[in-house]
Design an enzyme around this catalytic site. Structure first.
Site, PDB file in Angstrom:
ATOM      1  N   PRO A 207       0.785  -1.222   0.000  1.00  0.00           N
ATOM      2  CA  PRO A 207       0.000   0.000   0.000  1.00  0.00           C
ATOM      3  C   PRO A 207       0.823   1.281   0.000  1.00  0.00           C
ATOM      4  O   PRO A 207       1.844   1.384   0.679  1.00  0.00           O
ATOM      5  CB  PRO A 207      -0.822  -0.100   1.289  1.00  0.00           C
ATOM      6  CG  PRO A 207      -0.120  -1.100   2.120  1.00  0.00           C
ATOM      7  CD  PRO A 207       0.520  -2.061   1.171  1.00  0.00           C
ATOM      8  N   ASN A 208       0.345   2.210  -0.786  1.00  0.00           N
ATOM      9  CA  ASN A 208       0.848   3.585  -0.883  1.00  0.00           C
ATOM     10  C   ASN A 208       2.173   3.712  -1.633  1.00  0.00           C
ATOM     11  O   ASN A 208       2.637   4.836  -1.869  1.00  0.00           O
ATOM     12  CB  ASN A 208       0.958   4.241   0.510  1.00  0.00           C
ATOM     13  CG  ASN A 208      -0.380   4.356   1.191  1.00  0.00           C
ATOM     14  OD1 ASN A 208      -1.322   4.856   0.599  1.00  0.00           O
ATOM     15  ND2 ASN A 208      -0.495   3.859   2.407  1.00  0.00           N
TER      16      ASN A 208
ATOM     17  N   ARG B 160       5.334  12.388  -2.763  1.00  0.00           N
ATOM     18  CA  ARG B 160       5.156  12.949  -1.416  1.00  0.00           C
ATOM     19  C   ARG B 160       6.251  12.413  -0.495  1.00  0.00           C
ATOM     20  O   ARG B 160       6.869  11.402  -0.790  1.00  0.00           O
ATOM     21  CB  ARG B 160       3.792  12.546  -0.829  1.00  0.00           C
ATOM     22  CG  ARG B 160       2.647  12.983  -1.684  1.00  0.00           C
ATOM     23  CD  ARG B 160       1.377  13.160  -0.907  1.00  0.00           C
ATOM     24  NE  ARG B 160       0.335  13.622  -1.829  1.00  0.00           N
ATOM     25  CZ  ARG B 160      -0.520  12.820  -2.459  1.00  0.00           C
ATOM     26  NH1 ARG B 160      -0.478  11.529  -2.250  1.00  0.00           N
ATOM     27  NH2 ARG B 160      -1.410  13.312  -3.285  1.00  0.00           N
TER      28      ARG B 160
ATOM     29  N   TYR C  13      11.378   9.063   1.631  1.00  0.00           N
ATOM     30  CA  TYR C  13      11.387   8.036   0.578  1.00  0.00           C
ATOM     31  C   TYR C  13      12.113   8.472  -0.701  1.00  0.00           C
ATOM     32  O   TYR C  13      12.199   7.697  -1.649  1.00  0.00           O
ATOM     33  CB  TYR C  13       9.950   7.626   0.236  1.00  0.00           C
ATOM     34  CG  TYR C  13       9.215   7.030   1.417  1.00  0.00           C
ATOM     35  CD1 TYR C  13       9.631   5.834   1.984  1.00  0.00           C
ATOM     36  CD2 TYR C  13       8.117   7.667   1.983  1.00  0.00           C
ATOM     37  CE1 TYR C  13       8.979   5.285   3.078  1.00  0.00           C
ATOM     38  CE2 TYR C  13       7.456   7.128   3.073  1.00  0.00           C
ATOM     39  CZ  TYR C  13       7.896   5.938   3.619  1.00  0.00           C
ATOM     40  OH  TYR C  13       7.248   5.403   4.702  1.00  0.00           O
TER      41      TYR C  13
ATOM     42  N   ASN D  42       8.181  -5.543  -0.942  1.00  0.00           N
ATOM     43  CA  ASN D  42       8.028  -4.410  -0.039  1.00  0.00           C
ATOM     44  C   ASN D  42       6.544  -4.331   0.294  1.00  0.00           C
ATOM     45  O   ASN D  42       5.743  -3.828  -0.504  1.00  0.00           O
ATOM     46  CB  ASN D  42       8.504  -3.108  -0.684  1.00  0.00           C
ATOM     47  CG  ASN D  42       8.452  -1.948   0.306  1.00  0.00           C
ATOM     48  OD1 ASN D  42       7.850  -2.047   1.375  1.00  0.00           O
ATOM     49  ND2 ASN D  42       9.088  -0.844  -0.049  1.00  0.00           N
TER      50      ASN D  42
ATOM     51  N   ALA E 136       3.146  -0.812   4.823  1.00  0.00           N
ATOM     52  CA  ALA E 136       2.678  -0.864   6.219  1.00  0.00           C
ATOM     53  C   ALA E 136       2.117  -2.231   6.599  1.00  0.00           C
ATOM     54  O   ALA E 136       2.066  -2.572   7.789  1.00  0.00           O
ATOM     55  CB  ALA E 136       1.629   0.225   6.454  1.00  0.00           C
TER      56      ALA E 136
ATOM     57  N   GLU F  11      12.510  -9.572   1.926  1.00  0.00           N
ATOM     58  CA  GLU F  11      11.753  -8.428   2.440  1.00  0.00           C
ATOM     59  C   GLU F  11      12.602  -7.172   2.241  1.00  0.00           C
ATOM     60  O   GLU F  11      13.762  -7.132   2.680  1.00  0.00           O
ATOM     61  CB  GLU F  11      11.464  -8.642   3.936  1.00  0.00           C
ATOM     62  CG  GLU F  11      10.743  -7.480   4.583  1.00  0.00           C
ATOM     63  CD  GLU F  11      10.567  -7.667   6.093  1.00  0.00           C
ATOM     64  OE1 GLU F  11      10.751  -8.802   6.600  1.00  0.00           O
ATOM     65  OE2 GLU F  11      10.267  -6.662   6.764  1.00  0.00           O
TER      66      GLU F  11
ATOM     67  N   HIS G 240      12.768  -2.837   2.414  1.00  0.00           N
ATOM     68  CA  HIS G 240      12.213  -1.535   2.788  1.00  0.00           C
ATOM     69  C   HIS G 240      13.152  -0.441   2.326  1.00  0.00           C
ATOM     70  O   HIS G 240      14.376  -0.531   2.536  1.00  0.00           O
ATOM     71  CB  HIS G 240      11.999  -1.437   4.298  1.00  0.00           C
ATOM     72  CG  HIS G 240      11.028  -2.450   4.783  1.00  0.00           C
ATOM     73  ND1 HIS G 240       9.675  -2.361   4.512  1.00  0.00           N
ATOM     74  CD2 HIS G 240      11.200  -3.613   5.448  1.00  0.00           C
ATOM     75  CE1 HIS G 240       9.074  -3.415   5.012  1.00  0.00           C
ATOM     76  NE2 HIS G 240       9.964  -4.199   5.577  1.00  0.00           N
TER      77      HIS G 240
ATOM     78  N   ARG H 178      13.130   4.375  12.677  1.00  0.00           N
ATOM     79  CA  ARG H 178      11.883   5.137  12.665  1.00  0.00           C
ATOM     80  C   ARG H 178      11.031   4.795  13.898  1.00  0.00           C
ATOM     81  O   ARG H 178      11.561   4.333  14.899  1.00  0.00           O
ATOM     82  CB  ARG H 178      11.159   4.876  11.339  1.00  0.00           C
ATOM     83  CG  ARG H 178      12.005   5.313  10.125  1.00  0.00           C
ATOM     84  CD  ARG H 178      11.287   5.092   8.816  1.00  0.00           C
ATOM     85  NE  ARG H 178      10.090   5.932   8.731  1.00  0.00           N
ATOM     86  CZ  ARG H 178       9.157   5.790   7.785  1.00  0.00           C
ATOM     87  NH1 ARG H 178       9.314   4.848   6.848  1.00  0.00           N
ATOM     88  NH2 ARG H 178       8.105   6.571   7.768  1.00  0.00           N
TER      89      ARG H 178
HETATM   90  O1  CA2 Z   1      10.525   1.961   3.868  1.00  0.00           O
HETATM   91  C1  CA2 Z   1       9.691   1.283   3.261  1.00  0.00           C
HETATM   92  O2  CA2 Z   1       9.899   0.813   2.135  1.00  0.00           O
HETATM   93  C2  CA2 Z   1       8.319   1.022   3.892  1.00  0.00           C
HETATM   94  O3  CA2 Z   1       7.911  -0.289   3.541  1.00  0.00           O
HETATM   95  C3  CA2 Z   1       7.383   2.051   3.300  1.00  0.00           C
HETATM   96  C4  CA2 Z   1       5.983   2.008   3.909  1.00  0.00           C
HETATM   97  C5  CA2 Z   1       6.055   2.061   5.426  1.00  0.00           C
HETATM   98  O4  CA2 Z   1       4.758   1.903   5.975  1.00  0.00           O
HETATM   99  C6  CA2 Z   1       6.970   0.993   5.989  1.00  0.00           C
HETATM  100  O5  CA2 Z   1       7.025   1.139   7.385  1.00  0.00           O
HETATM  101  C7  CA2 Z   1       8.364   1.126   5.405  1.00  0.00           C
HETATM  102  C8  CA2 Z   1       5.153   3.189   3.427  1.00  0.00           C
HETATM  103  C9  CA2 Z   1       5.010   3.259   1.950  1.00  0.00           C
HETATM  104  C10 CA2 Z   1       4.306   4.532   1.615  1.00  0.00           C
HETATM  105  O6  CA2 Z   1       5.098   5.244   0.707  1.00  0.00           O
HETATM  106  C11 CA2 Z   1       4.807   6.544   0.521  1.00  0.00           C
HETATM  107  C12 CA2 Z   1       5.534   7.180  -0.449  1.00  0.00           C
HETATM  108  C13 CA2 Z   1       5.329   8.512  -0.688  1.00  0.00           C
HETATM  109  C14 CA2 Z   1       4.388   9.215   0.039  1.00  0.00           C
HETATM  110  C15 CA2 Z   1       3.662   8.571   1.008  1.00  0.00           C
HETATM  111  C16 CA2 Z   1       3.867   7.227   1.250  1.00  0.00           C
END
Ligand code: CA2
Length: 149
Positions: free
Chosen positions: A10-11, A18, A23, A79, A82, A103, A105, A112
């Site tokens: 997701p996301n 963003r 990221y 990946n 969340a 896995e 990230h 974090r």
């Molecule tokens: O660091 C990572 O790759 C995560 O898997 C990214 C997830 C986060 O919930 C994990 O804890 C770590 C979030 C992905 C959302 O990505 C976004 C990118 C741009 C703007 C908002 C969210």
């Protein structure tokens, strides 16, 4: 040709649009291109997907399990976003299939918030790569490529 599934949760479709401080500015399309380039170096093809839905990701892990059993899949770079921190269902699916899963990230989840320190996937993953940004995906593909059949 053997395939690697690269699955995104997701996301991650928002990458590059963003929260660049966390990221970076790389988009998911950029990461897909990076994965294809890395896989090509190892004679592997890539099936690259993203979903915001947990059940869809479970179905894709099952699909990966069937391809692995058929000998057409090398493994999965995942990946889970969340869902990493919440999904027993994804862990169960991974364990049930027995697929080699890396896995990944983008961020260093251990630097974090505490809620991101636990992963349901880590105990069933073949290995874990965190904190190297998009490079982590390429490292995951290289790791799968190095596994003997
Ligand atoms: O660091 C990572 O790759 C995560 O898997 C990214 C997830 C986060 O919930 C994990 O804890 C770590 C979030 C992905 C959302 O990505 C976004 C990118 C741009 C703007 C908002 C969210």
């Amino acid at each position: 040709m053997s395939t690697v599934f690269v699955l995104n949760g997701p996301n991650l479709n928002l990458l590059g649009t963003r929260e660049p401080a966390i990221y970076g500015s790389t988009t998911l399309a950029d990461i897909e291109a990076l994965c294809r380039a890395e896989a090509g170096k190892h004679g592997l093809s890539v099936d690259f997907r993203q979903s915001n839905l947990e059940g869809v990701l479970v179905d894709w892990i099952h699909e990966a399990g069937k391809a692995f059993a058929a000998g057409t899949l090398k493994g999965v770079v995942f990946n889970a976003g969340a869902y990493t921190h919440t999904s027993l269902a994804l862990a169960d699916a991974t364990k049930a299939t027995g697929i080699p899963l890396v896995e990944v990230h983008i961020s260093n989840v251990h630097a974090r918030e505490p809620v991101r320190h636990h992963s349901f996937l880590s105990p069933v993953a073949r290995g874990i790569i965190v904190g190297f940004g998009p490079l982590g995906y390429a490292l995951g593909i290289a790791a799968l490529a190095s596994l003997t059949a």
